[in-house]
Design an enzyme around this catalytic site. Structure first.
Site, PDB file in Angstrom:
ATOM      1  N   PRO A   2       0.807  -1.204   0.000  1.00  0.00           N
ATOM      2  CA  PRO A   2       0.000   0.000   0.000  1.00  0.00           C
ATOM      3  C   PRO A   2       0.830   1.239   0.000  1.00  0.00           C
ATOM      4  O   PRO A   2       1.528   1.533   0.964  1.00  0.00           O
ATOM      5  CB  PRO A   2      -0.714  -0.085   1.332  1.00  0.00           C
ATOM      6  CG  PRO A   2       0.251  -0.848   2.209  1.00  0.00           C
ATOM      7  CD  PRO A   2       1.273  -1.468   1.338  1.00  0.00           C
ATOM      8  N   GLU A   3       0.739   1.981  -1.048  1.00  0.00           N
ATOM      9  CA  GLU A   3       1.290   3.333  -1.060  1.00  0.00           C
ATOM     10  C   GLU A   3       0.099   4.271  -1.182  1.00  0.00           C
ATOM     11  O   GLU A   3      -1.047   3.830  -1.141  1.00  0.00           O
ATOM     12  CB  GLU A   3       2.289   3.493  -2.207  1.00  0.00           C
ATOM     13  CG  GLU A   3       3.400   2.441  -2.165  1.00  0.00           C
ATOM     14  CD  GLU A   3       4.431   2.604  -3.264  1.00  0.00           C
ATOM     15  OE1 GLU A   3       4.707   3.748  -3.661  1.00  0.00           O
ATOM     16  OE2 GLU A   3       4.959   1.586  -3.739  1.00  0.00           O
ATOM     17  N   ARG A 106       0.919 -10.943   6.417  1.00  0.00           N
ATOM     18  CA  ARG A 106       2.235 -10.866   7.077  1.00  0.00           C
ATOM     19  C   ARG A 106       2.218 -10.149   8.417  1.00  0.00           C
ATOM     20  O   ARG A 106       3.252 -10.100   9.097  1.00  0.00           O
ATOM     21  CB  ARG A 106       3.244 -10.207   6.134  1.00  0.00           C
ATOM     22  CG  ARG A 106       3.647 -11.124   5.003  1.00  0.00           C
ATOM     23  CD  ARG A 106       4.579 -10.428   4.026  1.00  0.00           C
ATOM     24  NE  ARG A 106       5.896 -10.215   4.572  1.00  0.00           N
ATOM     25  CZ  ARG A 106       6.867  -9.560   3.917  1.00  0.00           C
ATOM     26  NH1 ARG A 106       6.628  -9.060   2.723  1.00  0.00           N
ATOM     27  NH2 ARG A 106       8.044  -9.400   4.457  1.00  0.00           N
TER      28      ARG A 106
END
Length: 267
Positions: A2-3, A106
């Site tokens: 995610p940017e 993660r």
DNA sequence: ACTGTAACCTGCAGGC
DNA sequence: TGCCTGCAGGTTACAG
């Protein structure tokens, strides 16, 4: 995942679903990174905003729910009867009988509930640089910020200090577009101007295309973004530069794979 | 106050 | 087929 473009895409999709909804209850995976999700009971969401890569859910009681997606975070809306899967890290039951779900394979993501505007528990957000589309952010301002450190330009961008929301993909894309070498430690004023223009360009394109799906990123409805089809530089090491035909170089810069054109991005 | 490095996690692709 | 290694959209704690 995610940017800024991915997070902004999620914000735009979530906002109409969540404004005015009351959180009935919250549950969380047993890790301190997520357990604050359970602090929200009987409180309604008044606005959904974003700073950099952080999603901010404003609450009626002058608190904020903060969600950071880490590398593999996803946000979904589900019917309350849906079966939770093993990667669900937090979920909130809403008053319309749906569940707002945070899934994160993660577990690099994070959930926080804070007093509105108090980001002292999240150092990167606390010290976050200006939003890319903030009109107060000019080439001169970016130039000054980049001059204040001797770290490589790529490393500085990823630090979130000179500008908010830029990650590995869009940093490489913008540096390529601006013909700025990400390994340089200093840029000239004109280079800083070009870099800012390029950052705005690639981030706006990313938003327009609903984000970049390489692996885990999904939109709220489970769809994929489209911007991966438009990448010119990121992940293209060894392939020809689309501007000059030279083979793009990929090297690890401060532990992040960085790709650039050794001819276009040269002084 | 700044910087470099390791750590936090899991899954997957590629080499042998 | 299976094992091993390295790599992946990020942030943060810690040592120097």
């Amino acid at each position: 995942m995610p940017e800024l473009p991915e997070v902004e895409t999620l914000r735009r999709q979530l906002r109409p679903e969540l404004i005015g909804r009351t959180i009935v209850s919250g549950r969380a995976f047993s890790s301190a990174k997520f357990t604050q999700a359970t602090d929200l009971v009987g409180v309604s969401i008044t606005e959904v905003t974003r700073r950099g890569k952080y999603l901010l859910f404003e609450l009626e009681d002058d608190r904020e729910l903060i969600v950071h997606l880490g590398m593999t975070g996803q946000l979904r809306m589900e019917p309350s009867a849906a079966e939770p899967d093993q990667y669900e890290r937090a979920a909130w039951l809403l008053d319309d009988d749906r569940r707002f779900v945070f899934r994160d394979v993660r577990r690099f993501g994070r959930i926080a509930v804070v007093d509105a505007g108090d980001y002292s528990s999240l150092p990167t957000l606390h010290h976050l640089g200006p939003e890319p589309f903030d009109r107060a952010l000019t080439g001169a301002v970016l130039h000054a910020a980049l001059r204040s450190s001797d770290r490589r330009i790529k490393t500085q961008l990823l630090s979130q200090r000179p500008i908010a929301g830029v990650g590995n993909i869009y940093a490489d894309e913008a540096a390529w577009l601006a013909m700025v070498n990400p390994t340089w430690r200093r840029v000239t004023r004109p280079e800083a101007e070009r870099l800012l223009d390029a950052l705005r360009h690639v981030l706006a394109d990313g938003i327009e295309h609903g984000g970049t799906t390489l692996r885990d990123y999904r939109t709220v409805d489970g769809g994929e973004g489209e911007h991966q089809r438009h990448l010119e530089c990121y992940g293209r090491g060894g392939r020809p530069c689309s501007r000059c035909g030279t083979e793009l170089v990929a090297k690890s810069i401060d532990a992040r794979t960085t790709t650039w054109c050794p001819v276009c991005q040269r002084r």
